[in-house]
Motif scaffolding. Structure first.
Motif, PDB file in Angstrom:
ATOM      1  N   PRO A 186       0.827  -1.209   0.000  1.00 42.90           N
ATOM      2  CA  PRO A 186       0.000   0.000   0.000  1.00 42.90           C
ATOM      3  C   PRO A 186       0.861   1.259   0.000  1.00 42.90           C
ATOM      4  CG  PRO A 186      -0.713  -1.528   1.735  1.00 42.90           C
ATOM      5  CD  PRO A 186       0.575  -2.061   1.182  1.00 42.90           C
ATOM      6  N   ARG A 238      -0.140  -3.960  12.178  1.00 45.67           N
ATOM      7  CA  ARG A 238      -1.034  -5.122  12.053  1.00 45.67           C
ATOM      8  C   ARG A 238      -0.306  -6.260  11.325  1.00 45.67           C
ATOM      9  NH1 ARG A 238      -6.192  -6.149  13.422  1.00 45.67           N
ATOM     10  NH2 ARG A 238      -7.023  -8.002  12.409  1.00 45.67           N
TER      11      ARG A 238
ATOM     12  N   ARG H  58      -9.931 -13.752 -15.748  1.00 42.52           N
ATOM     13  CA  ARG H  58     -10.960 -12.894 -15.143  1.00 42.52           C
ATOM     14  C   ARG H  58     -10.553 -11.437 -15.346  1.00 42.52           C
ATOM     15  NH1 ARG H  58     -13.758 -16.163 -11.170  1.00 42.52           N
ATOM     16  NH2 ARG H  58     -14.504 -14.323 -10.088  1.00 42.52           N
ATOM     17  N   LEU H  93     -17.714  -7.792 -14.496  1.00 43.12           N
ATOM     18  CA  LEU H  93     -16.708  -8.840 -14.358  1.00 43.12           C
ATOM     19  C   LEU H  93     -16.902  -9.826 -15.495  1.00 43.12           C
ATOM     20  CD1 LEU H  93     -14.477 -10.290 -12.689  1.00 43.12           C
ATOM     21  CD2 LEU H  93     -16.310 -11.484 -11.489  1.00 43.12           C
ATOM     22  N   ASP H 123     -20.606  -1.724  -3.153  1.00 43.97           N
ATOM     23  CA  ASP H 123     -20.570  -2.988  -3.892  1.00 43.97           C
ATOM     24  C   ASP H 123     -19.299  -3.091  -4.728  1.00 43.97           C
ATOM     25  OD1 ASP H 123     -23.027  -3.536  -2.832  1.00 43.97           O
ATOM     26  OD2 ASP H 123     -24.141  -3.324  -4.705  1.00 43.97           O
ATOM     27  N   ALA H 126     -16.324  -3.770  -2.486  1.00 42.87           N
ATOM     28  CA  ALA H 126     -16.366  -5.135  -1.968  1.00 42.87           C
ATOM     29  C   ALA H 126     -16.001  -6.139  -3.061  1.00 42.87           C
ATOM     30  CB  ALA H 126     -17.767  -5.439  -1.417  1.00 42.87           C
ATOM     31  N   TRP H 127     -16.462  -5.870  -4.237  1.00 41.88           N
ATOM     32  CA  TRP H 127     -16.235  -6.785  -5.350  1.00 41.88           C
ATOM     33  C   TRP H 127     -14.752  -6.866  -5.709  1.00 41.88           C
ATOM     34  CZ3 TRP H 127     -19.787  -6.353 -10.270  1.00 41.88           C
ATOM     35  CH2 TRP H 127     -20.112  -7.631 -10.703  1.00 41.88           C
ATOM     36  N   GLN H 130     -12.908  -8.727  -3.009  1.00 44.32           N
ATOM     37  CA  GLN H 130     -13.148 -10.160  -3.075  1.00 44.32           C
ATOM     38  C   GLN H 130     -12.404 -10.787  -4.252  1.00 44.32           C
ATOM     39  OE1 GLN H 130     -16.805 -12.066  -4.163  1.00 44.32           O
ATOM     40  NE2 GLN H 130     -16.978 -12.912  -2.114  1.00 44.32           N
ATOM     41  N   GLU H 131     -12.399 -10.086  -5.379  1.00 47.60           N
ATOM     42  CA  GLU H 131     -11.673 -10.578  -6.562  1.00 47.60           C
ATOM     43  C   GLU H 131     -10.178 -10.726  -6.251  1.00 47.60           C
ATOM     44  OE1 GLU H 131     -13.564 -11.388  -9.038  1.00 47.60           O
ATOM     45  OE2 GLU H 131     -12.009 -12.008 -10.436  1.00 47.60           O
ATOM     46  N   ILE H 136     -15.128 -10.626   2.910  1.00 50.02           N
ATOM     47  CA  ILE H 136     -15.764  -9.326   3.126  1.00 50.02           C
ATOM     48  C   ILE H 136     -16.728  -9.399   4.308  1.00 50.02           C
ATOM     49  CG2 ILE H 136     -17.154  -7.510   2.049  1.00 50.02           C
ATOM     50  CD1 ILE H 136     -14.489  -8.117   0.591  1.00 50.02           C
ATOM     51  N   ARG H 138     -19.719  -7.133   5.767  1.00 49.76           N
ATOM     52  CA  ARG H 138     -20.496  -6.008   5.237  1.00 49.76           C
ATOM     53  C   ARG H 138     -21.643  -5.601   6.160  1.00 49.76           C
ATOM     54  NH1 ARG H 138     -21.921  -4.270  -0.310  1.00 49.76           N
ATOM     55  NH2 ARG H 138     -23.345  -2.534   0.072  1.00 49.76           N
ATOM     56  N   ALA H 162     -11.490  -8.292  11.151  1.00 51.81           N
ATOM     57  CA  ALA H 162     -11.220  -7.491   9.955  1.00 51.81           C
ATOM     58  C   ALA H 162      -9.844  -6.834  10.069  1.00 51.81           C
ATOM     59  CB  ALA H 162     -12.306  -6.425   9.786  1.00 51.81           C
ATOM     60  N   ASP H 163      -9.098  -6.845   8.967  1.00 50.45           N
ATOM     61  CA  ASP H 163      -7.759  -6.243   8.946  1.00 50.45           C
ATOM     62  C   ASP H 163      -7.813  -4.756   8.595  1.00 50.45           C
ATOM     63  OD1 ASP H 163      -6.276  -8.685   9.428  1.00 50.45           O
ATOM     64  OD2 ASP H 163      -6.973  -9.315   7.449  1.00 50.45           O
ATOM     65  N   ALA H 230      -9.170  -2.021  -3.906  1.00 49.26           N
ATOM     66  CA  ALA H 230      -7.826  -2.502  -4.211  1.00 49.26           C
ATOM     67  C   ALA H 230      -6.865  -2.171  -3.074  1.00 49.26           C
ATOM     68  CB  ALA H 230      -7.337  -1.867  -5.523  1.00 49.26           C
ATOM     69  N   SER H 231      -6.963  -0.955  -2.536  1.00 50.24           N
ATOM     70  CA  SER H 231      -6.069  -0.573  -1.437  1.00 50.24           C
ATOM     71  C   SER H 231      -6.335  -1.418  -0.195  1.00 50.24           C
ATOM     72  CB  SER H 231      -6.253   0.914  -1.101  1.00 50.24           C
ATOM     73  OG  SER H 231      -5.821   1.715  -2.167  1.00 50.24           O
ATOM     74  N   LEU H 234      -4.909  -4.851  -0.706  1.00 50.97           N
ATOM     75  CA  LEU H 234      -3.440  -4.850  -0.584  1.00 50.97           C
ATOM     76  C   LEU H 234      -3.041  -4.896   0.890  1.00 50.97           C
ATOM     77  CD1 LEU H 234      -1.925  -2.261  -3.116  1.00 50.97           C
ATOM     78  CD2 LEU H 234      -1.708  -4.752  -3.142  1.00 50.97           C
ATOM     79  N   MET H 235      -3.699  -4.073   1.709  1.00 54.34           N
ATOM     80  CA  MET H 235      -3.390  -4.048   3.146  1.00 54.34           C
ATOM     81  C   MET H 235      -3.711  -5.393   3.792  1.00 54.34           C
ATOM     82  SD  MET H 235      -4.953  -0.312   4.221  1.00 54.34           S
ATOM     83  CE  MET H 235      -4.719   1.083   3.108  1.00 54.34           C
TER      84      MET H 235
END
Lengths: 245, 245, 245, 245, 245, 245, 245, 245
Positions: A186, A238, H58, H93, H123, H126-127, H130-131, H136, H138, H162-163, H230-231, H234-235
């Motif tokens: 990140p 973390r 994908r 997708l 959404d 989250a998508w 998940q990809e 997730i 929510r 949750a991270d 995406a961020s 990555l974390m």
């Protein structure tokens, strides 16, 4: 004649700071006293309480004016408190006699600057992250006007296994986008108020980072070194906690 | 009863376009009809005059709506005029039957885009510069999210001896600053309206270019492909004229 | 007790300037030290390195505060370095003992100002272009409030064969558009921060130039005399090189 | 069950237009119905009242949508009311059967446009001024990209003894400043929403006019042809009244 | 070694002011020296030339800093020139020994202020208009927070036959719209930079005036008392000339 | 092959509305469903739940698109729910069969509009306040372009003992400041998006109200009739409760 | 030679303040002298008049510079006038010898601050409301970064039966929305200029309050403690009057 | 006659997309095709190449218009490619026949929304996460207008470990600051364009998040669900990798 101001003092905010010494354990971020807009005496009172009641005996003060710093120094040093100021002079670390250095977490935070003028803000970010127990990997003046300067620092980030990198840039704000396209960790964009004319004062830098075409870049506000450092350390710590477990 | 509108028509601008067929020789830039805000009939009248009276029999129309393009096509093609529209559909070239192609000046203009979405505006710039006699060196989608894509195009600019390069970018607008740090010819930053959110519509891209830390970068307004192409060609053609003399 | 600040100094940017002495040969633009936001000691260190290691023994400093200028003067003059400051006092030229003047390239750059208040920024542009070897053709206070004043300077630009012209204007920013409609060379609009109220500080001037209806006009940011001068010299020097070959 | 909406209709603004038929005599400006945001039926009701009760039997409607215009036409023409729309279609003049043309005051208003795209807004200004009894001196497409086009219109303004001149310009908005430096009568700058990119939609034009360096220039808002026309006519008619007395 | 700065002085704008002593006859507006951004010596040189060569021996200086005013006073008073400064201290009138007062034209200009804080800017407008020969009708602190204060001044404007009225307002900028709905002469809205927070510094006042729903209101930029005064006097003097003829 | 989208649906917000039927008793404001950005089906689901579970059987929907209104009507009317839309069509009141009208509180809310174009937003404010049990005193088109129209409505506000007055204005936004200077009850300024050009879309109106020089004026955002109505009713109902006790 | 400045003094606003001693009875708000932009002598004159002619012998001065405060103190204290300044030093209360304290109305106004830096502006609001006879319930530093701090103050607001609550917040401006979701009385959001970077100076705080998703929140401009206090007191006093009757 | 358009096609960007199939391994972020501003055929070509040459079969497409989605569907489904669109319809997708679901990394990403209108952007975030292999957690519609709704989701975030948490909010943008004060993991603020009036379109939400007083909050641009997802991934994935090792 009775006091014409009877009752007036009662409505003023006589001790308006609520220090929150447990924040460090709840949030993982040390209490940081935001000094802007506060009379120096108020900042001093908050620092005193935190040094006494807080868990670490260490307190950060941000956006301190010279007057505030002088007030802190005059009042606290006779009591054995040590003070250190950042390059910009606006961030102050007060440490109670006998307080220990922060525990090293194993988290690793990279800090890159586009230009030398960005260094004072980068210092604040690095300082906060270190105060939260992270190891700092630092490289300066590696901006886009001479991209060949970027190779060595990126190699070092990989070698030192940085968990996150703060990229500090004013003016065009292009470096965070460039770095974000090249690393797989990140990236936190930290715009600085370097630059004049339209988009000056950090506006163009912030907007360019918000508009980045490189996914994986998040941002904080202009000159918000404290926020960037705290966020980076939260992320790195973390990861480090997971490594330790 | 007399006409209640007597005199009203007289104050309206019945034929408000003054075409300037001599501009090409005076300025070195062909007459370009700016169609935005003009009724199609007005644009048509201007194009007709320029095709007839101008020195080249070629006329560019910018910011043409579909209605304007249709009007031009319906009215001019029966008279043997050929029309070609750019990718965006907003720039139209009208060429009188028998008109010749622009004389090649020997000027060389590079055109780079950061992303594929920037291509339509780059097309307009390239088109105007070619219409002014320049040779175009073009490379697309070489933006900062993957800097390795930039090497080959820069090598080609050097090999083909580009006199000036237009760098087209929306969103973060970082590419012109990066290129300007790597080449020794003038760079024209051409921001595009790609991008949404704060700084969207090209604002961040333009501001970032204005704030560039790489000297040698000049800019034009968002989506102003016509202006970038004309300026680049003026520069390249002056170099080419010096080469010829 | 151990040092409570152990490790803190290590994370600060202790020597954050990377001077790039080869930039002049790579880019054709001399190294210019941007002093805003840098402590004077940092600017001094950069200037020293460039004077010693650079190819010309000449260094420009922009956006220098009075404190920075005094620091440079006190430290460098005893070593035989000569310093000259621009009218605004913000641009400083440092020249090592024995350094020679820039080689004349034959490039010709026009510099026009709309009002006398624009002169200090125009000086910076002229100075940078001259430092890059160009001949300067200068005329002041020829703005649109009295257009008759514009005739003579435009005649001189033609007689002296200017390759490019920088037009400097604050307030309404109208002059660059007017000039761009009258000459056949590239025009660089340089807005200045003259003017108050809405659109003041150069905003209206910059926006008006970006919106020009005269193709062939490119712009730099408000008060960016250094950028305008460097860009103009890059253009003029490329023409001059072609003339020589 | 009783009406669940009882009382709701009572709180809505059922007839929210107060027409002010005496305004013409009090202010010297005819009643102009601003149609934006009004349902067509409300605009129609206002027009009807003014045609019946007003002193002239003539009513202007500004910012009319096509739907509003159609509503007016369908409802009023069967009653013998004549309607005329301006070039933009947004201004409508309704004239009662038997109403006479405005009395000529002798006031003279000049109207100049920078580009042909500015003509529809200029039409609105000219129309309002003529409706207030002024004589209009009009010239189009005389903008700064080719200043030689400006000579003839300025000569005509002097010959026809214009009392005030409205200068209409979008994009760079430079023409009003240029004209204001050349004439000795008041100049009203009327910016139009022509132009795109930063400063587009008339912003740059308006700001440049506000920042004019030529004293004697006042402005109205972007596309406010009605306001410019009314103000110009107020000025010219006061001069004309003095001439008559 | 030769002079390392050879040629540098030549490119600077050594005497960049072109005074235009004939402007008064051409434009009807006296030469006003805009001092912002000019070194005091440059302003002094301009004033000297105009006092000597100009038609009236009277010169106005606007936006003068205290340093500029002191420079003028020290240099000019020993030569018999009298100086007077406005309330704000930013406008200075210099009068050559023996110069006569402006000829009274018979034009009448009203000046109203919304609040007492607006008075210094109103003073500048009144001063310029008087310098152009107009009679001033002045009323202060009549703003919308207490509308009953407006009656008397409006009656006086009518009695004194004002040809035009300047309405000066900061903060909400409501007064010019209110006045414009009540009088039948042109109204010039002059926004001042009174006010803080969003829309402060005169922004809300200017925007509200631009958005007025009362036709017949034109505006100048924030704090532009000089522009408002000059425009008002141009209008009033044209009426007065018609009255005389 | 297994489902390539396995798990994807699970992360989407399938029923993302949490209706809060107890809000009316906790806050005194009825639940209002904000429809902008919601698919019509989501708005419908929320309305159904509130009609069934809420205390009153009455639900307001704001910012409803025509598609949303049609969806509500088609789904709810067959179940005996009555629907009524405001003038703008964007506010919808749904009432369950058998639901009773709101209890009258005795609170009195004044609603004034500057122009007829402001009426639809005023309707929304009036409607919400009435739904909260207030009596509405309404007057339209009483803006500052003709101040004599303001007398009667202010007299009625006093006669009907209004507890608070909402003043609705677009364009110059001057009316709320004028009213606030004349009444002794709280005034809520409700700016509308009427107006074009700089400061258009309600910006000037909102800024002018924020800058008011008449203390006692508070504001809500542009076109926020719902917020103005709810706030006014909260104020009036608290007064009414005190009157009753 | 005659006086070269003859007539000039006559056009300046020599005594431009119209004090309005009856405002308190008409509006229920005491006369507050806005000192920004006024020379100290003008402010002094206004205060003197109000102390003498006003109904209470008490005068508030807002936005007073230190110079103004010193002027007031030096001139008024010898006459037996007492002065008290707020925490920020910008609000001054002057009380004539023998004047009595404001009559308690029974209205109750809550004042909450998000952070200690917001306290000086909160002081001004509290002071004005108390001057208007209200009882103040105050709690500081209860912002969203630690929501647990909010419980006790909200409980106290209920216990003390606050009629309205002013919520003071800079930076993110989130607290007023949070409070407005939790209480059933009107909430006035008072943004402060605390905060830097984009959205700094109170802009983000104000915009966030304008965009609140919690109905029942109204706002005043940034740092407008006087306006918030006056509005809150108007609301609370109307409730109190109803309670008394 | 020869082709009048000879050479023109050559300068257009005929195949301006450079797909980068290796990005996923280099950056850890899958290739996402940004469809805005691209003709559908160009987007289709990019998707085809990535489906064939990329490592996963994908591909995500963001900012797809309906026309682009239809083009993809018509061209790809016959070849056995499956397509799924997000709630907003703007993210698509595409999955090649036989492609497998993303490998679960063990990273956990929380996603909270303030209001139901924020769900479509949530959404997208989250998508994307998940990809990239994350789990997730929510929760929707938990905004500050009713803070009691926030307890349960925060408890679930802790239970599910949750991270990092993405907090999605439009209008006042207050929720991310509130959440950031309550959790000890990094928070990504994702502003949405919900909201109208000043600060609407997400501006207030973004600015309020940038101004947060709760350290540990970073932001992305308005509606940039892809970037936030995406961020966050990555974390979370870096934490998960540390947990696995």
């Amino acid at each position: 004649m009775s006091d014409p101001f009877a009752g007036l003092a009662a409505v003023l905010g006589t001790a308006p700071v609520h220090v929150d010494p447990q924040r460090q354990s709840r949030k993982g971020v040390p209490e940081i006293v935001y000094a802007a807009g506060k009379p120096p005496s108020l900042t001093l009172a908050a620092v005193r309480t935190l040094l006494t009641d807080g868990p670490t005996g260490r307190v950060l003060v941000s956006r301190a004016s010279r007057e505030t710093t002088d007030t802190l120094r005059a009042a606290l040093e006779p009591d054995g408190v040590s003070l250190m100021t950042s390059t910009s002079g606006e961030t102050v670390l007060a440490v109670r006699s006998g307080a220990v250095a922060p525990v090293q977490t194993g988290g690793v935070v990279g800090v890159l600057t586009a230009g030398a003028s960005d260094a004072p803000i980068a210092d604040e970010a690095a300082w906060v992250a270190q105060e939260m127990g992270c190891h700092i990997v630092r490289a300066d003046d590696v901006g886009v006007a001479g991209l060949h300067r970027l190779e060595a620092p990126l190699r070092r980030l990989r070698q030192d296994k940085a968990d996150v990198v703060i990229v500090v840039a004013g003016m065009d704000g292009a470096l965070p986008s460039v770095v974000s396209g090249l690393v797989d960790i990140p990236v936190i964009g930290l715009p600085t108020s370097i630059g004049y004319g339209l988009g000056g004062g950090g506006i163009a830098a912030l907007l360019s980072m918000l508009q980045t075409c490189a996914p994986g870049l998040v941002v904080v506000n202009i000159d918000n070194g404290v926020g960037a450092g705290a966020s980076a350390a939260l992320m790195a710590n973390r990861v480090a906690a997971a490594r330790r477990s």
